[in-house]
Write a protein that holds these residues in place. Structure first.
Motif, PDB file in Angstrom:
ATOM      1  N   ARG A  32      33.185  42.802  28.242  1.00 19.30           N
ATOM      2  CA  ARG A  32      33.445  42.585  29.668  1.00 19.30           C
ATOM      3  C   ARG A  32      33.758  43.918  30.363  1.00 19.30           C
ATOM      4  N   THR A  66      32.566  34.343  34.411  1.00 18.98           N
ATOM      5  CA  THR A  66      33.469  35.237  35.144  1.00 18.98           C
ATOM      6  C   THR A  66      33.146  36.704  34.865  1.00 18.98           C
ATOM      7  N   GLU A  67      32.088  36.952  34.116  1.00 20.43           N
ATOM      8  CA  GLU A  67      31.741  38.320  33.748  1.00 20.43           C
ATOM      9  C   GLU A  67      31.265  39.102  34.969  1.00 20.43           C
TER      10      GLU A  67
END
Length: 129
Positions: A32, A66-67
């Motif tokens: 991430r 949500t990256e």
């Protein structure tokens, strides 16, 4: 005269593993962070340049909705071998220039045969600074 269409294919596991910063304790978190850095970096690249980031293994958990993302950044999840997926990406690319970011000697050999250039993880880390 316009810039040639270029794609930079990132061997995420290799780039992440090139820096001993505790990535092995949280592979998804390390992926991430790399994606966030690359997403920001794409804003400084020519519009003719795209970036494809190949994730494999536990790092694929970084892709959970949500990256970090960017308009010219694609995240590719390797079902099996990340190296094989990178070779597939290079072999099917229609871009004029292809650069693969990895330190893996065998992968470098495989993609060079297909016409790609290569750069090491240190080059990318420098670009992300």
């Amino acid at each position: 005269m316009s810039d040639p269409r270029q794609v930079i294919v990132v061997d995420a596991a290799n780039v992440i593993g090139a820096k001993a910063d505790g990535w092995w304790r949280d592979r998804a978190g390390a992926a991430r962070r790399l994606l966030a850095g690359i997403a920001e970096w794409t804003t400084r690249l020519p519009e003719s340049t795209e970036v494809a980031v190949v994730l494999e293994g536990a790092a694929k958990a970084a892709v959970d909705g949500t990256e970090p993302s960017a308009p010219r950044m694609t995240v590719i999840l390797a079902e099996r071998s990340g190296d094989d997926k990178i070779v597939d990406v290079v072999g099917t690319s229609e871009h004029e220039r292809i650069t693969v970011v990895t330190a893996d000697r065998e992968l470098r050999r495989r993609v060079t045969v297909l016409g790609a250039d290569t750069a090491g993880p240190a080059w990318l880390r420098h670009e992300l600074e």
